[in-house]
Design an enzyme around this catalytic site. Structure first.
Site, PDB file in Angstrom:
ATOM      1  CD  GLU A  28      -0.876   0.934   3.567  1.00 22.20           C
ATOM      2  OE1 GLU A  28      -1.260   2.070   3.233  1.00 22.20           O
ATOM      3  OE2 GLU A  28      -0.975   0.486   4.729  1.00 22.20           O
ATOM      4  CE  LYS A 164       0.322   2.537  14.405  1.00 27.22           C
ATOM      5  NZ  LYS A 164       0.201   3.092  13.065  1.00 27.22           N
TER       6      LYS A 164
HETATM    7  N1  PSU Z   1      -3.226   2.165  10.474  1.00 27.02           N
HETATM    8  C1  PSU Z   1      -1.950   2.421  10.753  1.00 27.02           C
HETATM    9  N2  PSU Z   1      -1.184   3.147   9.893  1.00 27.02           N
HETATM   10  C2  PSU Z   1      -1.700   3.602   8.713  1.00 27.02           C
HETATM   11  C3  PSU Z   1      -3.044   3.288   8.409  1.00 27.02           C
HETATM   12  C4  PSU Z   1      -3.768   2.576   9.316  1.00 27.02           C
HETATM   13  O1  PSU Z   1      -1.487   2.007  11.790  1.00 27.02           O
HETATM   14  O2  PSU Z   1      -0.986   4.286   7.944  1.00 27.02           O
HETATM   15  C5  PSU Z   1      -3.615   3.704   7.100  1.00 27.02           C
HETATM   16  C6  PSU Z   1      -3.793   2.461   6.205  1.00 27.02           C
HETATM   17  O3  PSU Z   1      -3.545   2.816   4.856  1.00 27.02           O
HETATM   18  C7  PSU Z   1      -5.255   2.139   6.421  1.00 27.02           C
HETATM   19  C8  PSU Z   1      -5.860   3.510   6.594  1.00 27.02           C
HETATM   20  O4  PSU Z   1      -5.829   1.438   5.331  1.00 27.02           O
HETATM   21  O5  PSU Z   1      -4.897   4.241   7.324  1.00 27.02           O
HETATM   22  C9  PSU Z   1      -7.179   3.474   7.323  1.00 27.02           C
HETATM   23  O6  PSU Z   1      -7.708   4.767   7.390  1.00 27.02           O
HETATM   24  P1  PSU Z   1      -9.234   5.004   7.850  1.00 27.02           P
HETATM   25  O7  PSU Z   1      -9.259   4.671   9.311  1.00 27.02           O
HETATM   26  O8  PSU Z   1      -9.492   6.443   7.567  1.00 27.02           O
HETATM   27  O9  PSU Z   1     -10.061   4.080   7.030  1.00 27.02           O
END
Ligand code: PSU
Ligand code: MN
Length: 315
Positions: A28, A164
């Site tokens: 990603e 996380k």
């Molecule tokens: N969790 C992390 N680091 C990240 C992300 C999530 O610990 O960089 C990024 C990933 O690309 C994940 C996205 O798919 O954030 C999720 O964002 P949202 O919660 O806005 O869907």
């Protein structure tokens, strides 16, 4: 269709690997554009690709640049994501729903787990390495990452270090169950919490080696399941942090996000940045180590899932 054919650019090395059934690992790019600071983000992106190559698999980092969905990036592309040419050029955070608009409006940005999965499925990539997936947010029952529904409909092995603890982890595991996504611990019974080896929660399955993981995924799909297989790989012990310690930073960051009324796509980057600051950067080391660790495991699984054959043109 012609619009998509123009918009989707599969780098020749990746295309060849896919055509000949060689192992390919999707990576990603939101972690580059939004997840890590410069220059660690660029180094990390190159190191993840290097780990995959070292294991004789082909890395395919996915991103959108000027309205083109790119599968496999050149150094210049990675640099653009890691450090935009001008500070006023905002890189988007591109989830599945953002792909069409980003193509039509010629935007650029990093793809999230959801966005990367959607593209991987289009081009037939079966294995994907990331750091942590998005999930159900704490104290916010309606902030559920699009990563979860996309995992529910994408037949791809996703290797991560869990999620996380900025998230509500029990709720995240419940939603994964609802969506039919097996959560498989790699040499562990514990669901890791990204920076931490354990979260206090358990996985539903456990596998001991990459071949078992590949066999498990193949059986899942052959039985008609169309969802992802989520492989959780604990962070390397020497770089991990105790769960309780990280949790205190997270609680503080979540409180600040609420006070400052941070909403929508901005929530995850805000929380990640604050946890890094509150830990005086110690989380960064763990983050880099686990990303490379996940790239290695993904390459090994891809090798066991690969189905090498000669290209039609050489028969
Ligand atoms: N969790 C992390 N680091 C990240 C992300 C999530 O610990 O960089 C990024 C990933 O690309 C994940 C996205 O798919 O954030 C999720 O964002 P949202 O919660 O806005 O869907
Ligand atoms: Mn969200």
């Amino acid at each position: 269709m012609s619009e998509l054919a123009n918009a989707l650019v599969v780098e020749p090395g990746v295309a060849r690997a896919l055509e000949t059934g060689q192992p390919v690992v999707a990576l990603e790019s939101t972690v580059i554009s939004h997840g890590l600071p410069y220059p660690q983000n660029l180094e990390l992106a190159q190191e993840m690709e290097g780990e995959v190559l070292r294991l004789h698999a082909t890395p395919a980092t996915i991103a959108v640049l000027d309205g083109r969905i790119r599968v496999g990036l050149k150094t210049g592309h990675l640099e653009r994501l890691a450090r935009p040419a001008a500070p006023n050029i905002e890189l988007k955070k591109i989830s599945g729903r953002d792909l069409g608009p980003a193509v039509a409006l010629r935007q650029s940005g990093g793809t999230t787990v959801a966005g990367t999965l959607a593209v991987a499925v289009q081009v037939g990539i079966r294995v994907f390495a990331t750091g942590g997936i998005g999930g159900v947010h704490r104290n916010a029952p309606f902030d559920i990452s699009a990563d979860l529904p996309e995992l529910g409909r994408s037949p791809v092995v996703v290797v991560c270090a869990g999620a996380k603890s900025i998230l509500d982890l029990p709720a995240t595991l419940e939603v994964l169950e609802t969506l039919g996504v097996p959560v498989v611990g790699y040499q562990t019974d514990d669901f890791p919490a990204f920076f931490s080896v354990k979260s206090g929660l358990k996985v539903t399955q456990r596998a001991e080696n990459p071949k078992q993981l590949a066999d498990l995924a193949r059986a899942h799909w052959e039985l008609g399941q169309a969802s992802a297989v989520l492989v959780v790989n604990p962070p390397p012990a020497e770089d991990a942090l105790p769960y309780e310690e990280v949790d205190a930073f997270v609680a503080q960051a979540v409180k600040e996000a609420e006070e400052q009324k941070i909403l929508g796509q901005k929530v995850t980057p805000f929380l990640l940045q604050r946890v890094k600051e509150l830990s005086h950067g110690r989380t960064l080391q763990a983050n880099l180590a686990l990303l490379k660790n996940n790239a290695r495991l993904a390459a090994q699984i891809a090798t066991h899932l690969a189905n090498p054959h000669k290209p039609a043109s050489s028969l």
